[in-house]
Design a protein around this motif. Sequence first.
Motif, PDB file in Angstrom:
ATOM      1  N   THR A  84       6.425 -13.493  13.073  1.00 18.59           N
ATOM      2  CA  THR A  84       6.215 -12.434  12.308  1.00 18.59           C
ATOM      3  C   THR A  84       4.937 -12.176  11.789  1.00 18.59           C
ATOM      4  OG1 THR A  84       7.334 -13.936  10.765  1.00 18.59           O
ATOM      5  CG2 THR A  84       8.499 -12.188  11.384  1.00 18.59           C
ATOM      6  N   CYS A  85       4.206 -13.073  10.935  1.00 18.05           N
ATOM      7  CA  CYS A  85       3.037 -12.790  10.544  1.00 18.05           C
ATOM      8  C   CYS A  85       1.960 -13.845  11.157  1.00 18.05           C
ATOM      9  CB  CYS A  85       2.879 -12.583   8.916  1.00 18.05           C
ATOM     10  SG  CYS A  85       3.237 -14.268   8.235  1.00 18.05           S
ATOM     11  N   ASP A  86       0.651 -13.664  11.118  1.00 19.68           N
ATOM     12  CA  ASP A  86      -0.299 -14.631  11.399  1.00 19.68           C
ATOM     13  C   ASP A  86      -0.030 -16.123  10.740  1.00 19.68           C
ATOM     14  OD1 ASP A  86      -0.663 -12.804  13.445  1.00 19.68           O
ATOM     15  OD2 ASP A  86      -2.891 -12.247  12.474  1.00 19.68           O
ATOM     16  N   ASN A 111      13.880  -3.507   8.592  1.00 16.94           N
ATOM     17  CA  ASN A 111      12.778  -3.183   8.624  1.00 16.94           C
ATOM     18  C   ASN A 111      11.565  -3.858   7.963  1.00 16.94           C
ATOM     19  OD1 ASN A 111      13.243  -0.658   9.976  1.00 16.94           O
ATOM     20  ND2 ASN A 111      14.147   0.036   8.125  1.00 16.94           N
ATOM     21  N   CYS A 112      10.975  -4.940   8.786  1.00 13.04           N
ATOM     22  CA  CYS A 112       9.892  -5.634   7.889  1.00 13.04           C
ATOM     23  C   CYS A 112       8.678  -5.131   8.408  1.00 13.04           C
ATOM     24  CB  CYS A 112      10.181  -7.280   8.765  1.00 13.04           C
ATOM     25  SG  CYS A 112       8.442  -8.300   8.512  1.00 13.04           S
ATOM     26  N   ALA A 113       7.502  -5.347   7.652  1.00 12.47           N
ATOM     27  CA  ALA A 113       6.219  -4.836   7.685  1.00 12.47           C
ATOM     28  C   ALA A 113       5.378  -5.301   8.794  1.00 12.47           C
ATOM     29  CB  ALA A 113       5.582  -5.087   6.355  1.00 12.47           C
ATOM     30  N   MET A 168      14.064  -5.758  -0.249  1.00 19.46           N
ATOM     31  CA  MET A 168      13.314  -7.002   0.156  1.00 19.46           C
ATOM     32  C   MET A 168      14.324  -7.925   0.839  1.00 19.46           C
ATOM     33  SD  MET A 168      12.073  -8.136  -3.628  1.00 19.46           S
ATOM     34  CE  MET A 168      10.494  -7.396  -4.357  1.00 19.46           C
ATOM     35  N   CYS A 169      13.695  -8.803   1.470  1.00 20.46           N
ATOM     36  CA  CYS A 169      14.638  -9.607   2.201  1.00 20.46           C
ATOM     37  C   CYS A 169      15.282 -10.359   1.339  1.00 20.46           C
ATOM     38  CB  CYS A 169      13.691 -10.576   3.381  1.00 20.46           C
ATOM     39  SG  CYS A 169      13.044  -9.639   4.591  1.00 20.46           S
ATOM     40  N   THR A 170      15.105 -10.854   0.199  1.00 24.05           N
ATOM     41  CA  THR A 170      15.748 -11.484  -0.771  1.00 24.05           C
ATOM     42  C   THR A 170      16.593 -10.110  -1.448  1.00 24.05           C
ATOM     43  OG1 THR A 170      14.068 -11.504  -1.995  1.00 24.05           O
ATOM     44  CG2 THR A 170      15.048 -13.460  -1.508  1.00 24.05           C
ATOM     45  N   PHE A 215      -2.314 -12.064  -0.600  1.00 18.93           N
ATOM     46  CA  PHE A 215      -2.851 -12.582   0.537  1.00 18.93           C
ATOM     47  C   PHE A 215      -1.565 -12.159   1.904  1.00 18.93           C
ATOM     48  CE2 PHE A 215      -4.483 -15.959  -1.792  1.00 18.93           C
ATOM     49  CZ  PHE A 215      -6.051 -15.423  -1.887  1.00 18.93           C
ATOM     50  N   CYS A 216      -0.540 -11.369   1.400  1.00 16.20           N
ATOM     51  CA  CYS A 216       0.384 -10.801   2.393  1.00 16.20           C
ATOM     52  C   CYS A 216      -0.437  -9.356   2.909  1.00 16.20           C
ATOM     53  CB  CYS A 216       1.496 -10.607   2.058  1.00 16.20           C
ATOM     54  SG  CYS A 216       2.644  -9.822   3.388  1.00 16.20           S
ATOM     55  N   ASN A 217      -1.092  -9.514   3.941  1.00 18.94           N
ATOM     56  CA  ASN A 217      -1.677  -8.592   4.613  1.00 18.94           C
ATOM     57  C   ASN A 217      -0.805  -7.309   4.809  1.00 18.94           C
ATOM     58  OD1 ASN A 217      -4.368  -7.067   4.829  1.00 18.94           O
ATOM     59  ND2 ASN A 217      -4.282  -7.814   7.023  1.00 18.94           N
TER      60      ASN A 217
HETATM   61  S1  BJ8 Z   1      11.642 -10.175   7.826  1.00 24.07           S
HETATM   62  S2  BJ8 Z   1       9.288 -10.212   5.230  1.00 24.07           S
HETATM   63  S3  BJ8 Z   1      11.483 -12.849   5.567  1.00 24.07           S
HETATM   64  S4  BJ8 Z   1       8.687 -12.165   7.935  1.00 24.07           S
HETATM   65  S5  BJ8 Z   1       5.037 -12.743   2.438  1.00 24.07           S
HETATM   66  S6  BJ8 Z   1       5.068 -15.024   4.975  1.00 24.07           S
HETATM   67  S7  BJ8 Z   1       4.993 -11.622   6.160  1.00 24.07           S
HETATM   68  S8  BJ8 Z   1       2.159 -13.196   4.698  1.00 24.07           S
HETATM   69  S9  BJ8 Z   1       8.287 -13.532   4.430  1.00 24.07           S
HETATM   70 FE1  BJ8 Z   1       9.413 -12.151   5.812  1.00 24.07          FE
HETATM   71 FE2  BJ8 Z   1      10.933 -12.145   7.850  1.00 24.07          FE
HETATM   72 FE3  BJ8 Z   1       9.468 -10.312   7.435  1.00 24.07          FE
HETATM   73 FE4  BJ8 Z   1      11.517 -10.801   5.699  1.00 24.07          FE
HETATM   74 FE5  BJ8 Z   1       4.020 -13.497   5.951  1.00 24.07          FE
HETATM   75 FE6  BJ8 Z   1       3.879 -11.473   4.270  1.00 24.07          FE
HETATM   76 FE7  BJ8 Z   1       3.977 -14.445   3.431  1.00 24.07          FE
HETATM   77 FE8  BJ8 Z   1       5.994 -12.932   4.428  1.00 24.07          FE
END
Ligand code: BJ8
Length: 425
Positions: free
Chosen positions: A143-145, A341-343, A308-310, A374-376
Motif C-alpha cells: 500500500t504505502c512505501d 477507498n484508500c489514499a 477510516m479503516c477502523t 508522516f503519512c504522506n
Molecule cells: S486500506 S489506510 S489499512 S493501507 S497511515 S501505514 S497508509 S503511512 S494504514 Fe492503511 Fe490499508 Fe490504506 Fe486502510 Fe502507510 Fe499512511 Fe501509515 Fe497507513
Amino acid sequence: MDNNHKMWSDLGMNLELHDQLCEVLPQAFGDVFLSQENRPEGMDYYNMVVADIHGIRPAELIEHQNKGGKVFGTFCVYVPDEVIFAADAIATGLCGGSQFWVPGGEKVLPTNTCPLIKASVGARLDRTCPFFRIADMYIGETTCDGKKKAWEILSEDVPVYVMDLPQMKRAKDVKAWAEEIEALKEKVEEFTGNKVTAEKLAESIKLINNKRKALERLYNCRKSDNLPISGTDALVISQIAFYDDPARFTQMTNKLCDELEQRIQDGVSVVPAGTKRIMLTGTPLAIPNWKLHNIVETSGGVIVCEEMCTGTRYFENQVDETKETVEEQIKAIAERYMKINCACFTPNSGRIDDILRLAKEYKVDGIIDVNLKFCNLYDTEGYFVERAMKEAGIPVLGIETDYTDSDASQLRTRVGAFIEMLNNR
Ligand code: BJ8
C-alpha cells in the motif's frame, strides 16, 4: 507466575518491558472509557476484552495452534480474511496503536515514518505484544512505501507474505487483485496444509459478511438524532473487530445493537440534544489509539462516524454470497475489496464521494480530517477532502498528530475552538 505471565514467557516475550505496558493500559482505559456516563450495558463485553487484551484472545489463538491450526497476522483492510478462515486458519489484525511500541520501531526505521508502522515493527522486535509473537505468518501488502520496506525488515524475524495491491481501479486492476487473492489462497493452503474448497469459502464469506453487517447495524444506530452510544465506545468496538473471534464478535455486537435500538426508541441519548456531531476522516486509529475521540468527546462534541479503516472502510459493502465456484468467489471477493477507498489509489475520488455521502447520512455538523504524522498519502489527499467539504459548506478541521501526548493540550484548544465555531453557526 499467573497464567498470562506463563503464556507470555512461553512466547518469548520481554516480560519486564511488557509489564510496563500492562501497568499503564488499565489506567488509560479507565480514564477514557469508564469515566463516560450512561454507557450501554452491552459495553461490558468489550470492557472485558480490553481489560484482558493480552490474555483471553492470545490464549485462544494458542489453543488453535496446539490443535494444529495456523494464525496469520494482517495489517490492512485489503487483506481478505475470508481466504484465511476458509483454510481453517485464523486471521488477526496486528496494527499497533500505542506510543509504547514506537521507540522499538525507531531503532530500525527512519524517525519520519508514520507511527502506525513504527509501532507495528516495534511491537514485534521488542517482543512486547503476544499477537505479534503468536502469528505464524504475517500478510503484508504494497500500500504505502513505509509498509513495503517494513515488510522487508520484519521478514528477517518472521515469515512475511506480501500481496501486491494495484493502485488504480480499472477493470484490469480488479482482475490483478483477484489473481493476488488466488495466490494468497495457494500460499495459505500450502502453509496450513488445508484445501480452500468452495464450501469452506462460502462459509467464511458468510462469517465475515455477518461481522460487517453487525458493524453496519452499530453504525446505523449512530445515525440517530438521539445517540445511544458514544463515538469512543463505537471506536473500541471497531478496533476489537480486527482480532476478536468473528462469530462471537458478531453475536455480541448484534446483542449490543438490540440494546441501542431500544435506546433509540426510548429516546435515550449519551449526549445532550444539540451536541455537535463530528465525523472523523483519514488514517486508521489502531488500538489503543483513543486520543482524538477522547479529546472531542470531552470538549463538548460527539463523534458519530469514522470514515477510516477502523470505521466505515472496514465494513461497507458485502461480498456476493451467491457464487458457487472458488474462482467466482475469489472474483467476488476482489470486487468487494476494490471498493475500499484508500489514499494509496490514484485517483481516489470515490473517497471524497463517500465522505460527502456519510456526512449526510450521519447528519454531520463538522469534519475533522485526521492525519497520522508522516503519512504522506492521506496528508496529500487532505487537499481534496478539505476543498470538497468547503464547496459543500461543511466545516472541516485538518489535524496532524501521532501517538504521543505532547500535542494533547494544543489539540484540545483547536478542537474546542472548532466545536465552539460550530455552536455559533
Ligand atoms: S486500506 S489506510 S489499512 S493501507 S497511515 S501505514 S497508509 S503511512 S494504514 Fe492503511 Fe490499508 Fe490504506 Fe486502510 Fe502507510 Fe499512511 Fe501509515 Fe497507513
